[in-house]
Design a protein around this motif. Sequence first.
Motif, mmCIF file in Angstrom:
data_model
loop_
_atom_site.group_PDB
_atom_site.id
_atom_site.type_symbol
_atom_site.label_atom_id
_atom_site.label_comp_id
_atom_site.label_asym_id
_atom_site.label_seq_id
_atom_site.Cartn_x
_atom_site.Cartn_y
_atom_site.Cartn_z
ATOM 1 N N PRO A 142 21.518 18.527 25.247
ATOM 2 C CA PRO A 142 21.532 17.315 24.407
ATOM 3 C C PRO A 142 22.716 16.406 24.757
ATOM 4 N N HIS A 143 22.563 15.126 24.504
ATOM 5 C CA HIS A 143 23.646 14.183 24.810
ATOM 6 C C HIS A 143 24.762 14.375 23.812
ATOM 7 N N ARG A 144 25.951 14.205 24.306
ATOM 8 C CA ARG A 144 27.093 14.368 23.404
ATOM 9 C C ARG A 144 27.688 13.003 23.098
ATOM 10 N N TRP A 145 27.647 12.643 21.836
ATOM 11 C CA TRP A 145 28.215 11.362 21.404
ATOM 12 C C TRP A 145 29.399 11.617 20.496
ATOM 13 N N TYR A 146 30.372 10.721 20.582
ATOM 14 C CA TYR A 146 31.569 10.883 19.765
ATOM 15 C C TYR A 146 31.981 9.541 19.162
ATOM 16 N N LEU A 147 32.552 9.617 17.976
ATOM 17 C CA LEU A 147 33.178 8.439 17.379
ATOM 18 C C LEU A 147 34.659 8.512 17.732
ATOM 19 N N HIS A 148 35.195 7.425 18.262
ATOM 20 C CA HIS A 148 36.589 7.484 18.705
ATOM 21 C C HIS A 148 37.515 6.527 17.960
ATOM 22 N N GLY A 149 36.997 5.376 17.551
ATOM 23 C CA GLY A 149 37.941 4.429 16.943
ATOM 24 C C GLY A 149 37.271 3.476 15.978
ATOM 25 N N PHE A 150 38.116 2.752 15.290
ATOM 26 C CA PHE A 150 37.647 1.767 14.316
ATOM 27 C C PHE A 150 38.191 0.402 14.702
ATOM 28 N N PHE A 151 37.276 -0.557 14.792
ATOM 29 C CA PHE A 151 37.717 -1.925 15.091
ATOM 30 C C PHE A 151 38.066 -2.635 13.792
ATOM 31 N N PRO A 152 38.939 -3.627 13.844
ATOM 32 C CA PRO A 152 39.291 -4.345 12.626
ATOM 33 C C PRO A 152 38.094 -5.133 12.093
#
Lengths: 500, 244
Positions: free
Chosen positions: A490-500
């Motif tokens: 399966p593809h591995r997706w990650y959340l890395h940051g938050f934009f303003p």
Amino acid sequence: MAKRYVSIWFPLLVLEGMIRRQPRLKDILFVLAAPDHGRMRITAACAEAQKQGIQAGMAVADARALTAGLQVLDDEPELPLKLLTGLGHWCIRYTPAVAVDPPDGLLLDATGCAHLWGGEAKYIEAIQRRLQAFGYTTCIAMAGAIRAAWAIARYGRKPLMVVPPGKERQAIVSLPPAALRLEASVTERLQKLGLYTIGHFIDMQPSVLRRRFGECLTERMDQALGRKNEPLILLQPVEPFREYLPCLEPVVTRAGIEIALQRLLDALCKRLVKEGKGLRKAMLKAWRVDDDVQQIEIGTHLPSCRPDHLFKLFELKIDRIEPALGIELFILEAPKVERARPSQEALWHYSGLDDKRLAELLDRLTGKLGKGMVRRYLPDEHYWPERSYKEARALTEQPATEWQEDRPRPVRLLRIPEPVEVAAPIPDYPPMHFRYKGQLHTIKKADGPERIEAEWWIAEEEHRDYYIVEDETGARYWIFRLGHYDGSRPHRWYLHGFFP
Amino acid sequence: MLTERENIIAQLRQDILRMQGQRPATDRLAGKLPLGSVLDAFPHSVFPTGAIHEYISATPAAMAATTGFITGILSGLMRNSGPCIWISPDPVLFPPGFSAFDVKPDRILFVQARKERDICWAMETCLQMDGLSAVVGELPGLGFTASRRLQLAVEKSGVTGFVLRPKPRNPHHTACVSRWQVKPMTSYYPDDFPGVGVPCWQVELLKIRGGRPGAWRLAWMNGSFQPLPDTHAVTASSILRKIG
């Protein structure tokens, strides 16, 4: 009082110094080598290696052919001087006047010292015994002239020799002319003329000798016989930045500790100001009645010599001292001292704030919160987000490159990217929605992908394809897919940051 | 007669503000703070410096939006002024992201303090030092006493303080001069280009001492805050309706 000098010769200084540094070398075959005209040449070989026919001056390759398991170490040109300086400082216990005599000796002005060891013979014996315990082979001679002591230590037949006052002449007549430390050309000429020992020419007319061999020979002879003085460049012991405060009555209260600290700081800072220095690190040691030592430590961002600032830093930590039955001795030490910088306006020049006050504020923050808790960042030339900035080493360090502004970057970045569940049309489309912490975010707008490769020369990682996505509430996130699409997993997706 | 009366009233208003701990409005920031129409909400249309501003945000995304909004204000405060100190419990701020708001990230000092007590202490210590342009602290549980102490510290030094409160536990009653809430909004691209555009926020000024609370839709464009055109607002709400 008649002058008495001791010359100590270390015939195997570098080799024994190396063994003292790395005791494992004691039982193995090793040589020191330095590059010379494109190949490694041996500069010193241990006794065992010499027995097997390896000598200084051989090429390392030849020596390796002779013996198996030869360890080759790099020769440091400054090592002899470093070792001698260390030994010289140690020898200050025998006399206050010690001089380094490069390349392989020490000179001690022992005038009036020997009787404390019960005589001159016992004196030099004691020195030799202690140096022997350190692992150094020595030849020591004592004489009334520096040159004579030097000559006898190196060319005399015994490793320990005391020349009674006024007997220098008898002691050196049988030595070869080289013992006078002459230039090679002069020694060679003396040899040619059949003058094999000093005795052969010591009684010749000075004018005759001067004409044939130059000023040098007669001068050296005068020095050896004590007729002419030779200057010694003495080692100056470094006085540590340390202040003592013994107490008449054991101190048990905080107020008492504060008074003691204040006094010690005043005395230390006075000396620092006089020498134009500031301390970067200081330690307060409190010796208790029950022989326990309590210790607190502070550090500063810039060299400081202001007692009230340093006091404030210590103040935050005073309650870590447990006086128990009482403290009878305070010692304040500054192990790290630097030259104080006179002007500190480089970075914050338009701030209306002198750097010193900012540095003092930061000192207090670090003092309370712990080391490394106050950080300043500079740009670094990497695209990989975690490596795109680095910590500044000093307050005054300026960025070497510009901050990147060509690509949008988030203002908050998770230290470790968090995995998210994503539904995305393959291969390159941004995801349609993702689930983070149990909440579903439907993506309305997206930008990407921006592929960032892990720099293989730094770390072996898979590349990341970053997307800037905006959900239905307008919240903007930075998410990425790790690696290539691969049907098998399966593809591995990650959340890395938050934009303003 | 009438003008004299108005003068007296204006004078008295100033006095009240001063007694409440707010500095008389001197516009040192004239033209520097790119806040546009929001400035009208403040007393004398001047952004209150030397005061504590409180920002509450409920989600991580709102926190990021608040960070962006404050950074935009910092860009004005830090121009030709001292450095800024940012105190947070975790090192999650990403310095390269700050440069998009006209702030040089190397002039911000990031302080990390794990315990809330330590953050309070650090913030008070920093606020007492004049010469800094601003101090930002992330303090979820700011109580009345703590906020009062911070306010007293800035009254002496004139430094501007910002308190970010992610998921505040007691979102009422502090001694701060203002309370804001910044929420992210659908981004804006002029001429309806596809993709994510410039950052837009729904900025609400819930409380302001001596001023008028209000709400604005702002975008960060060309180095300043700019009101969003009405058309954008319509599309944004239409999207929201479709989802709901």
